[in-house]
Design an enzyme around this catalytic site. Sequence first.
Site: not given
Length: 369
Positions: A26, A134, A24, A39
Amino acid sequence: MFTWEEIDNATASFSLKIGTGSNGTVYKGHLNHLDVAIKVLHSDDKSSTKHFNQELEVLSKIRHPHLLMLLGACPDRGCLVYEYMENGSLADRLQRRKGTPPIPWFDRFRIAWEIGSALVFLHSTKPSPIIHRDLKPENVLLDRNLVSKIGDVGLSTLMPPKETLSNRTVYKKTGLAGTLFYLDPEYQRTGQVSVKSDTYALGMVILELLTARCPIGLPEVVERAVEDGQISDVLDESAGDWPVREAHDLAQLGLNCLEMRSKDRPDLNSVVLEELGRLKRIAASVSGVALPGSPSHFKCPILKTVMYDPCIASDGYTYERSAMEMWLCDKDVSPVTKARLRDKTLLPNLSLKSAIMRWVAEGGRPVKE
């Protein structure tokens, strides 16, 4: 929850984009008198929908001083609203994008500890431990005071509650998730993820904090420097005059976290965080800030330094917000009186903050004690 109209108004019709990722975009916005980061996930992407649901599920249940705070969401349009972090990502600051100043070496020791503390918290959540999966400099955000917070938990894994601390491993039938160079080699090979997967990623982040270099081939470069006793050759010179012994220790810790086999990596809580805490304390003792002639009530009772974000706790005393939030993670007593706190509410001390800002503007500034 927020409506789409509120989101649209907050972002001035999405006029200020501050970042783009695989899931996405931001935007900076202003909601309820606060600067926020919003976001907006890709609406036609099934993985983005999963990302949204996962992030909402995880962040709506947990709070930690070094995890990015979720302020709300607009489920109808796949929007997540976070606190705004003025200094952007750790990656941006290490690479000094847009001409930003370098992060001083002593702040880097602290940031490493902050990231480690957030990971330990995630791994210790009840009833289901959480693995981030992540962690990378792009997903570590910095506020106005360079306090770090881990974001982007959309790829995180909630472990089954029945798993024990020594056996938190889940087999992922879907494709690998995460970012190359930060991915646990065992996870890449077997599809099994564990808390040690985050330890591996932390090791790489530590090496980047030390060197501000690209992760490609970085472990080999640092390992060679450590073995040759030449760690100074690879340190980021822009960070200032590094203490060589402590930099060597931090580099060795990072390399230990990067062991190929998860069983050879140190325990994050009992070993890694302890060592990061030791190094952070040394850094603080060398670079501890105080303001000459500063009024005593300008100083945080916990940190013993002048406050930048003072807040009032239920004991009536004022503390630096980040320090008090960390204190409240595992304590319910006053740092000053040691009496049990009525609650854990923190209210901004705006009058004191204004007084401190005026005093600083008139000549007060941080110096070494």
